[in-house]
Design a protein around this motif. Structure first.
Motif, PDB file in Angstrom:
ATOM      1  N   GLU A 172      32.897  30.868  38.889  1.00 33.78           N
ATOM      2  CA  GLU A 172      32.196  32.129  38.668  1.00 33.78           C
ATOM      3  C   GLU A 172      31.261  32.031  37.470  1.00 33.78           C
ATOM      4  N   LEU A 173      31.715  31.345  36.416  1.00 33.43           N
ATOM      5  CA  LEU A 173      30.864  31.173  35.240  1.00 33.43           C
ATOM      6  C   LEU A 173      29.629  30.340  35.569  1.00 33.43           C
ATOM      7  N   GLN A 175      28.099  29.957  38.406  1.00 33.66           N
ATOM      8  CA  GLN A 175      27.178  30.770  39.201  1.00 33.66           C
ATOM      9  C   GLN A 175      26.451  31.797  38.336  1.00 33.66           C
ATOM     10  N   LYS A 176      27.171  32.367  37.386  1.00 34.00           N
ATOM     11  CA  LYS A 176      26.573  33.355  36.489  1.00 34.00           C
ATOM     12  C   LYS A 176      25.490  32.714  35.621  1.00 34.00           C
ATOM     13  N   ILE A 177      25.769  31.528  35.095  1.00 30.95           N
ATOM     14  CA  ILE A 177      24.773  30.819  34.285  1.00 30.95           C
ATOM     15  C   ILE A 177      23.546  30.489  35.124  1.00 30.95           C
ATOM     16  N   GLN A 178      23.750  30.040  36.339  1.00 33.52           N
ATOM     17  CA  GLN A 178      22.628  29.720  37.223  1.00 33.52           C
ATOM     18  C   GLN A 178      21.753  30.935  37.493  1.00 33.52           C
ATOM     19  N   ARG A 179      22.366  32.079  37.602  1.00 30.42           N
ATOM     20  CA  ARG A 179      21.606  33.314  37.858  1.00 30.42           C
ATOM     21  C   ARG A 179      20.895  33.833  36.608  1.00 30.42           C
ATOM     22  N   GLU A 180      21.547  33.731  35.449  1.00 29.81           N
ATOM     23  CA  GLU A 180      21.104  34.497  34.297  1.00 29.81           C
ATOM     24  C   GLU A 180      20.464  33.695  33.170  1.00 29.81           C
ATOM     25  N   LEU A 181      20.606  32.383  33.163  1.00 27.66           N
ATOM     26  CA  LEU A 181      19.992  31.596  32.090  1.00 27.66           C
ATOM     27  C   LEU A 181      18.473  31.712  32.178  1.00 27.66           C
ATOM     28  N   LYS A 182      17.845  32.264  31.136  1.00 27.37           N
ATOM     29  CA  LYS A 182      16.407  32.497  31.196  1.00 27.37           C
ATOM     30  C   LYS A 182      15.644  31.196  30.978  1.00 27.37           C
ATOM     31  N   PRO A 183      14.400  31.116  31.431  1.00 25.55           N
ATOM     32  CA  PRO A 183      13.605  29.900  31.233  1.00 25.55           C
ATOM     33  C   PRO A 183      13.527  29.516  29.760  1.00 25.55           C
ATOM     34  N   GLY A 184      13.777  28.260  29.478  1.00 29.96           N
ATOM     35  CA  GLY A 184      13.716  27.768  28.111  1.00 29.96           C
ATOM     36  C   GLY A 184      15.004  27.920  27.326  1.00 29.96           C
ATOM     37  N   ALA A 185      15.960  28.684  27.857  1.00 26.36           N
ATOM     38  CA  ALA A 185      17.231  28.873  27.159  1.00 26.36           C
ATOM     39  C   ALA A 185      18.122  27.642  27.330  1.00 26.36           C
ATOM     40  N   LYS A 186      19.103  27.501  26.441  1.00 30.38           N
ATOM     41  CA  LYS A 186      20.006  26.356  26.461  1.00 30.38           C
ATOM     42  C   LYS A 186      21.434  26.824  26.694  1.00 30.38           C
ATOM     43  N   PHE A 187      22.140  26.110  27.545  1.00 32.73           N
ATOM     44  CA  PHE A 187      23.562  26.346  27.788  1.00 32.73           C
ATOM     45  C   PHE A 187      24.313  25.184  27.172  1.00 32.73           C
ATOM     46  N   VAL A 188      25.076  25.427  26.134  1.00 36.12           N
ATOM     47  CA  VAL A 188      25.760  24.385  25.373  1.00 36.12           C
ATOM     48  C   VAL A 188      27.246  24.441  25.687  1.00 36.12           C
ATOM     49  N   VAL A 189      27.794  23.314  26.122  1.00 37.67           N
ATOM     50  CA  VAL A 189      29.216  23.223  26.451  1.00 37.67           C
ATOM     51  C   VAL A 189      29.863  22.207  25.524  1.00 37.67           C
TER      52      VAL A 189
END
Length: 199
Positions: A172-173, A175-189
């Protein structure tokens, strides 16, 4: 969609959507009254060490309602934040913010930082830490809320930080990141076995 094609994964590493950086520790022998960022970080680390009675982080993973709480060591957070080129307008959110350390340090580096934590005890600790470090961090740039980060709109943030086992609903997370991560934003794990996000 979230692009992970160029990511190489390694244990004890963290990654963003455009590359990988290895974590390493930076040691400070003692704290002083110098309020440079390294010394402020030193004071924050010492504050957490006092709270945890000897270490700046809990030594044993703590299962909680939504996932597992394992605080990132302060020195590793510093490494991450220095790699992210934060500006005074950067907006960061920590998904499952635990004792608040990533949010507080993000504000120290100049970002507007928000943490969402479901567990009441951990949320209360983060509020306590916000009060404890208010003399060295601009707490006007810090916000903690108690809630489920899967219900938060993530589209407004420049950096989204997540500890790997912060939720049991990993699909679920993603899918949420794929939908909501805006252009140029970074997802750090942060964590090991982050191959889960490269599929």
């Amino acid at each position: 969609s979230l692009r992970m094609m160029d990511i190489q994964i390694a244990p004890e590493s963290f990654f963003i959507t455009s590359g990988i950086f290895f974590l390493f520790s930076l040691g400070y022998p003692s704290c002083s009254n110098n309020l440079s960022i390294p010394e402020q970080i030193c004071h924050i680390k010492e504050g957490f060490k006092k709270f945890y009675k000897g270490e700046d982080h809990a030594l044993i993973p703590l299962p909680i309602e939504k996932g597992i709480f394992v605080p990132t060591p302060v020195n590793k957070i510093e490494t991450i934040l220095r790699k992210l080129n934060i500006s005074p307008s950067t907006k960061i959110i920590d998904l499952g913010s635990g004792d608040g350390r990533f949010v507080i340090l993000s504000a120290l580096f100049g970002a507007w930082a928000k943490g969402i934590e479901y567990n009441e005890a951990l949320y209360n600790i983060s509020i306590e830490m916000k009060e404890r470090f208010k003399s060295i961090v601009d707490m006007k740039k810090v916000e903690f809320i108690r809630g489920d980060f899967l219900e938060e709109d993530l589209s407004q943030y420049d950096i989204i930080y997540y500890y790997l086992y912060g939720t049991k609903k990993i699909e679920e997370l993603v899918q949420k990141i794929q939908r909501e991560l805006k252009p140029g934003a970074k997802f750090v794990v942060y964590g090991t076995n982050v191959e889960l996000f490269s599929e």
